[in-house]
Design an enzyme around this catalytic site. Structure first.
Site, mmCIF file in Angstrom:
data_model
loop_
_atom_site.group_PDB
_atom_site.id
_atom_site.type_symbol
_atom_site.label_atom_id
_atom_site.label_comp_id
_atom_site.label_asym_id
_atom_site.label_seq_id
_atom_site.Cartn_x
_atom_site.Cartn_y
_atom_site.Cartn_z
ATOM 1 N N LYS A 77 0.554 -1.093 0.144
ATOM 2 C CA LYS A 77 0.127 -0.092 0.126
ATOM 3 C C LYS A 77 1.063 1.267 0.208
ATOM 4 C CE LYS A 77 -3.831 1.897 2.659
ATOM 5 N NZ LYS A 77 -4.607 1.825 3.812
ATOM 6 N N SER A 152 -9.633 1.984 3.131
ATOM 7 C CA SER A 152 -8.826 2.711 2.114
ATOM 8 C C SER A 152 -8.026 1.757 1.339
ATOM 9 C CB SER A 152 -8.108 3.814 2.944
ATOM 10 O OG SER A 152 -7.109 3.037 3.922
ATOM 11 N N SER A 176 -9.659 -0.501 7.195
ATOM 12 C CA SER A 176 -9.414 -0.437 6.194
ATOM 13 C C SER A 176 -8.577 -1.556 5.481
ATOM 14 C CB SER A 176 -8.297 0.848 5.599
ATOM 15 O OG SER A 176 -8.822 2.010 5.710
HETATM 16 N N1 GLN Z 1 -12.797 4.483 6.675
HETATM 17 C C1 GLN Z 1 -12.211 4.778 7.861
HETATM 18 C C2 GLN Z 1 -11.781 6.162 7.763
HETATM 19 O O1 GLN Z 1 -12.216 6.707 6.654
HETATM 20 C C3 GLN Z 1 -10.989 3.852 8.175
HETATM 21 C C4 GLN Z 1 -9.775 4.137 7.328
HETATM 22 C C5 GLN Z 1 -8.778 3.046 7.818
HETATM 23 O O2 GLN Z 1 -8.624 2.186 8.319
HETATM 24 N N2 GLN Z 1 -7.520 3.753 7.126
HETATM 25 O O3 GLN Z 1 -11.134 6.807 8.650
#
Ligand code: GLN
Length: 484
Positions: A77, A152, A176
């Site tokens: 990532k 994400s 995410s």
């Molecule tokens: N969807 C959550 C956010 O937008 C979690 C994101 C993540 O785990 N990086 O913060």
């Protein structure tokens, strides 16, 4: 080659069935063939890969000892650093930022002879649940290209589902890893907070962030975890004790395992997700697990608490992107203040700005007690509630996501998007390990999944049960058309 698990691929390489060079060529050609539409990679390390592959082939020919991940291509990532490579975090702000050092997680993969393929798309600074917040390009869901892969870590999940690599790394601050794993029908593991070093991960929510693997099966995630886990001198929050050889712990029997379900928290589930979840619980029960009801009533506050804690930490962490030390500097700025203002204005996308504004607000004097400090107290209550629940059971089961993948562009309201993590977010607040594993398919062919959660540091119990579920159901064997 791309239908093999990481374990099988590495064994085949070690036996000399394929050379590392052949493996690299195969996966690069698959990526060239499919990724134009899928959009999972931001950057491929072609030269570096060919070099590493040659060295690895030489090592094998010389009968030197080979690492646990020898010959396994792994995608990373793009918020995790690899020295001399660009780390964009999916942001216009960092399009030119070259990392000065390699993250401990990546270093440990390389030390076990993995082949690092390239960097994967993500929501800008890992903020989002659909990968639509990437400022670079969208990523699509391999099961249906009109749908989002989740986020994400959408690029990392889509690539593994499409078999463009057997393992990838994601990061999970509020869901995410697990949520995109769910939407893409693969396995995603978020370890205990501190299990894998955060050194070299660009910080979003420091007290929540955790690196973890995606894979097509549980054993491969266990293997990636055992390679990356363990104390790191560069991360003061990394756990001190020695991690286990998780891939040796997959006994897979569910007999006598006590699984807690917070039924009252699942009341508002969509009918189809609920039906699938109930079916998974039946499967676990039939395999000999004991199902008990647990009270996790305070989880109803987890979204509210998370969006205070995570934005507060993000606003602090992102203060360093000022156009001077890091990032693209605005060309139009004439004064120092303008450099700060205009660089941030041009560099950050709307979701990142929203988070910084919210985080600064909840930390500001006059509001800090009402918001930030109160959120920390409720966070502790959520943690305690989990602790109590684990007195009654070994694992907790919930769906990973309240819905299957949705169409690109379908969710406009940021608050609606925040709800995508309703079942994953509390796990980060409490620092627990959690895994998402495919549990079936909807009528329109999109994956459902089961989330299992364990008490801190109990990854071995978590992985073993997930492996049991996978063996009985066989859902991890199904793959999208483009992966065949
Ligand atoms: N969807 C959550 C956010 O937008 C979690 C994101 C993540 O785990 N990086 O913060």
């Amino acid at each position: 080659m791309h239908h093999l698990s990481a374990h099988q691929l590495s064994d085949a390489f070690k036996k000399g069935e394929f050379s590392a060079t052949t493996i690299v060529d195969h996966f690069l050609s698959r990526i060239r063939q499919h990724d134009e539409v899928l959009g999972s990679f931001l950057n491929l390390f072609e030269d570096r890969l060919h070099d590493t592959a040659k060295k690895l082939d030489h090592k094998r020919q010389m009968n030197q000892p080979l690492g646990k991940l020898a010959g396994v291509p792994i995608g990373i990532k793009d918020n995790i650093h690899i020295k001399d490579e660009i780390t964009t975090c999916g942001s216009q702000f960092l399009l030119n930022y070259r990392a000065l050092f390699t993250a401990t997680a990546c270093q440990r993969l390389e030390d076990e002879d993995a082949l690092l393929l390239g960097k994967m798309n993500l929501d800008e600074f890992a903020m989002g649940s659909s990968c639509e917040n990437s400022s670079i390009k969208p990523t699509r869901n391999p099961w249906n290209l009109d749908y989002v892969p989740g986020g994400s870590s959408g690029g990392s999940a889509a690539a593994v589902a499409a078999r463009l690599c057997p393992i990838s790394l994601g990061t999970d601050t509020g869901g995410s890893i697990r949520q995109p794993a769910s939407l893409c029908g693969i396995v995603g593991l978020k370890p205990t907070y501190g299990r894998i070093s955060r050194y070299g991960l660009v910080a979003f929510g420091t007290s929540l962030d955790q690196i973890g693997p995606f894979s097509t099966n549980v054993a491969d995630s266990a293997l990636a975890l055992e390679v990356m886990a363990g104390r790191c001198a560069n991360d003061g929050t990394s756990l001190r004790e020695k991690p286990m050889n998780y891939s040796q712990e997959l006994h897979g029997s569910l007999k006598g395992v006590k699984i807690g379900v917070p039924w009252h928290f699942l009341e508002n589930l969509n009918d189809d997700v609920k039906a699938n979840f109930e079916q998974s619980i039946e499967t676990l029960k039939n395999a000999g697990a004991t199902i008990v009801e647990v009270n996790l009533d305070k989880l109803k506050y987890s979204i509210a608490v998370y969006y205070i804690v995570a934005t507060a930490e993000a606003s602090t962490n992102l203060a360093r992107f000022d156009g001077i030390r890091f990032g693209v500097r605005s060309n139009d700025a004439k004064t120092l203040d303008e450099v700060y203002d205009m660089s941030k204005e041009d560099g950050f996308g709307p979701e990142v700005k929203r988070r910084i504004a919210l985080g600064t607000y909840v930390l500001s004097s006059g509001f800090k007690d009402d918001f930030f400090n109160k959120a920390l107290k409720v966070r502790r209550i959520i943690y305690n509630e989990y602790q109590n629940a684990f007195k009654q059971c070994d694992l907790i089961a919930m769906p990973t996501s309240p819905f299957t993948a949705f169409k690109i562009g379908a969710i406009h309201d940021p608050l609606q998007m925040y709800l995508a993590d309703i079942y994953t977010i509390s796990v980060n607040l409490a620092g627990l390990p959690g895994i998402s594993i495919p549990s079936g398919f909807s009528n329109d062919g999109l994956p459902y999944s089961l989330q299992l959660i364990a008490a801190q540091k109990q990854e071995h119990t978590l992985l073993s049960a997930a492996h049991g579920f996978e063996t009985i159901t066989g859902f991890t064997k199904k793959m999208p058309e483009m992966a065949k």
